[in-house]
Scaffold this motif. Sequence first.
Motif, short mmCIF file in Angstrom:
data_model
loop_
_atom_site.label_atom_id
_atom_site.label_comp_id
_atom_site.label_asym_id
_atom_site.label_seq_id
_atom_site.Cartn_x
_atom_site.Cartn_y
_atom_site.Cartn_z
N GLY A 126 0.80 -1.21 0.00
CA GLY A 126 0.00 0.00 0.00
C GLY A 126 0.84 1.26 0.00
N THR A 127 0.18 2.36 -0.19
CA THR A 127 0.83 3.66 -0.17
C THR A 127 0.48 4.37 1.13
N HIS A 128 1.11 5.51 1.37
CA HIS A 128 0.86 6.24 2.61
C HIS A 128 0.16 7.56 2.33
N HIS A 162 -10.13 2.48 2.96
CA HIS A 162 -9.15 2.00 1.98
C HIS A 162 -9.78 1.87 0.60
N THR A 163 -8.98 2.13 -0.39
CA THR A 163 -9.33 1.84 -1.78
C THR A 163 -8.29 0.86 -2.31
N PHE A 164 -8.72 -0.13 -3.07
CA PHE A 164 -7.78 -1.15 -3.54
C PHE A 164 -7.87 -1.31 -5.06
N TYR A 165 -6.80 -1.85 -5.63
CA TYR A 165 -6.74 -2.06 -7.08
C TYR A 165 -5.63 -3.05 -7.39
N ARG A 174 -3.05 -3.73 -4.48
CA ARG A 174 -2.48 -2.55 -3.82
C ARG A 174 -3.61 -1.82 -3.10
N ARG A 175 -3.27 -1.19 -1.99
CA ARG A 175 -4.26 -0.42 -1.25
C ARG A 175 -3.72 0.97 -0.94
#
Length: 269
Positions: A126-128, A162-165, A174-175
């Motif tokens: 994931g990203t921050h 959260h959004t995921f893809y 990835r979130r």
Amino acid sequence: MFTLSLHRATLLSLAAIAFSGCATAPPSDFKGLNPSKDHYTITATALDEHTIKATTVYRPANGVCSEDTEAFDWRVSRQAAELDREKPTSANEYSFKSPLSIHILGCQLNAAHSHLGLELREGQGGTHRTQDMYFFPKSEMPAREGRHESLRSVNQTRLCSHTFYIPRLGSKVRRFINCFNAEKDAGGYSPAFVFEDLKDKTIHYTFSRVAEDTPSSPRSWLKTPDGYRPCVNREFNSYCQDPPELKQFEMNGQQCDIYPGCTLPEGLD
């Protein structure tokens, strides 16, 4: 020794000190930066699966360092000093102690703003996202008095989801996290505090999860009672067809069929 140019003095204003924990006294990384004994504290309650890092940016107390201050090494002014985190009361509790000012060869720099970076733990894919808080001289605060009162509170609450893809050329989910102020009337502004009042103050952030995870591209996932299943990418788009052709994906080192549970309930395929 030579005279510090105005250009390099301006560059000094970008000096930043990065924190990843809290200690009762500055570590040896502060050598040459001369941190003040006066400080403020930032505490935070993180979401499960997340960690928090903090950064404080310092700028010259008078806007720019005087040209007659002693020359300094530009690399020192950009030094990142990482502090050890104090032993927390729980895995999700964080505390960061930040000096009010630092001194670099005759120039005093005051804390101008701090950032909290919320990110998924290693391996979660994931990203921050960063939350900011700003510190202004008392003389500059009247221009901000019209903003929502919650932006002046030492207790800040952020509601997160959260959004995921799955990247088009990858297979790992990835979130990324989205957080907004619990006080909707606050808009998109960041909290601001009077610098002269920061001494011994504690600013606390609470991050709370308020909604289920959702896909960034809903038409690329099939929603079921048990979660979301990704559709096979086509040459020109990744939208689900009728009937949908589903695929597996990687999450936390496992091959999965459904998000967020990974394994399909018994009897489904």
